[in-house]
Design a protein around this motif. Sequence first.
Motif, PDB file in Angstrom:
ATOM      1  N   MET A   1       0.879  -1.200  -0.127  1.00  0.00           N
ATOM      2  CA  MET A   1       0.042  -0.106   0.077  1.00  0.00           C
ATOM      3  C   MET A   1       0.811   1.319   0.052  1.00  0.00           C
ATOM      4  O   MET A   1       0.660   1.967  -0.761  1.00  0.00           O
ATOM      5  N   GLU A   2       1.904   1.291   0.828  1.00  0.00           N
ATOM      6  CA  GLU A   2       2.713   2.360   0.807  1.00  0.00           C
ATOM      7  C   GLU A   2       3.563   2.315  -0.443  1.00  0.00           C
ATOM      8  O   GLU A   2       3.834   3.684  -0.775  1.00  0.00           O
ATOM      9  N   THR A   3       3.845   1.594  -0.992  1.00  0.00           N
ATOM     10  CA  THR A   3       4.617   1.586  -2.295  1.00  0.00           C
ATOM     11  C   THR A   3       3.748   2.287  -3.204  1.00  0.00           C
ATOM     12  O   THR A   3       4.297   2.954  -4.328  1.00  0.00           O
ATOM     13  N   ILE A   4       2.498   1.854  -3.251  1.00  0.00           N
ATOM     14  CA  ILE A   4       1.737   2.562  -4.312  1.00  0.00           C
ATOM     15  C   ILE A   4       1.640   3.950  -4.223  1.00  0.00           C
ATOM     16  O   ILE A   4       1.555   4.654  -5.089  1.00  0.00           O
ATOM     17  N   LEU A   5       1.033   4.343  -3.102  1.00  0.00           N
ATOM     18  CA  LEU A   5       1.274   5.802  -2.577  1.00  0.00           C
ATOM     19  C   LEU A   5       2.562   6.384  -3.146  1.00  0.00           C
ATOM     20  O   LEU A   5       2.501   7.760  -3.488  1.00  0.00           O
ATOM     21  N   PHE A   6       3.839   5.871  -2.799  1.00  0.00           N
ATOM     22  CA  PHE A   6       4.952   6.375  -3.102  1.00  0.00           C
ATOM     23  C   PHE A   6       5.123   6.589  -4.413  1.00  0.00           C
ATOM     24  O   PHE A   6       5.376   7.599  -5.290  1.00  0.00           O
ATOM     25  N   PHE A   7       4.459   5.692  -5.312  1.00  0.00           N
ATOM     26  CA  PHE A   7       4.687   5.700  -6.994  1.00  0.00           C
ATOM     27  C   PHE A   7       3.465   6.690  -7.547  1.00  0.00           C
ATOM     28  O   PHE A   7       4.099   7.610  -8.299  1.00  0.00           O
ATOM     29  N   ILE A   8       2.540   6.899  -6.794  1.00  0.00           N
ATOM     30  CA  ILE A   8       1.522   7.980  -7.300  1.00  0.00           C
ATOM     31  C   ILE A   8       2.354   9.379  -6.832  1.00  0.00           C
ATOM     32  O   ILE A   8       1.969  10.182  -7.883  1.00  0.00           O
ATOM     33  N   ILE A   9       2.653   9.404  -5.853  1.00  0.00           N
ATOM     34  CA  ILE A   9       3.507  10.714  -5.671  1.00  0.00           C
ATOM     35  C   ILE A   9       4.634  10.995  -6.477  1.00  0.00           C
ATOM     36  O   ILE A   9       4.574  12.431  -6.943  1.00  0.00           O
ATOM     37  N   VAL A  10       5.324  10.300  -6.820  1.00  0.00           N
ATOM     38  CA  VAL A  10       6.522  10.333  -7.743  1.00  0.00           C
ATOM     39  C   VAL A  10       6.109  10.529  -8.907  1.00  0.00           C
ATOM     40  O   VAL A  10       6.476  11.460  -9.813  1.00  0.00           O
ATOM     41  N   GLY A  11       4.902   9.929  -9.555  1.00  0.00           N
ATOM     42  CA  GLY A  11       4.372  10.464 -10.688  1.00  0.00           C
ATOM     43  C   GLY A  11       3.715  11.846 -10.931  1.00  0.00           C
ATOM     44  O   GLY A  11       3.872  12.511 -11.925  1.00  0.00           O
ATOM     45  N   ILE A  12       3.002  12.393  -9.901  1.00  0.00           N
ATOM     46  CA  ILE A  12       2.603  13.503  -9.821  1.00  0.00           C
ATOM     47  C   ILE A  12       3.639  14.495  -9.760  1.00  0.00           C
ATOM     48  O   ILE A  12       3.894  15.413 -10.842  1.00  0.00           O
TER      49      ILE A  12
END
Length: 151
Positions: free
Chosen positions: A1-12
């Motif tokens: 779950m944390e990794t998905i949030l991390f990837f979303i933030i990096v993408g933004i």
Amino acid sequence: METILFFIIVGIISTIFGKSKRTQGQSPKKPIKVSGMEDIRTLFKELKNEVSLPAAPIKSEQKVEVLQKSNRTLEQEYNQVRKESESSRKALAASRLQREKMKEQTIEVSKDECEPSISMEPNAQTLVNGIIWAEILGEPRSKKPYFPKRG
């Protein structure tokens, strides 16, 4: 779950910085200037002329010497690679033979170990082991009920 949030933030963040870089320079949708294409064509022509015409003309004797030197170095490299491959093949063959010998030795040793040594005069430890094995290999407990059925 944390990794998905991390990837979303990096993408933004990468999207925001990517847009800011595009707005600073030229738009990617603008066509290339014709003068820019002419500059590119002239550069390619210059590069083509430099490659096709060497700075100093080389005599045919020099060409032959250069070719012979390159052939010698190629032959040396070929011989070196060939020797290395031959030595590696020999080493692999030797290791295979050694493994096969070890397998044969272990098979012979296991055959020797499998053959029981029967002695006519058992000692106390052998008798104890015999009783234990008779109990283990004997009739199962289900065949020896605590309370026999009364009929």
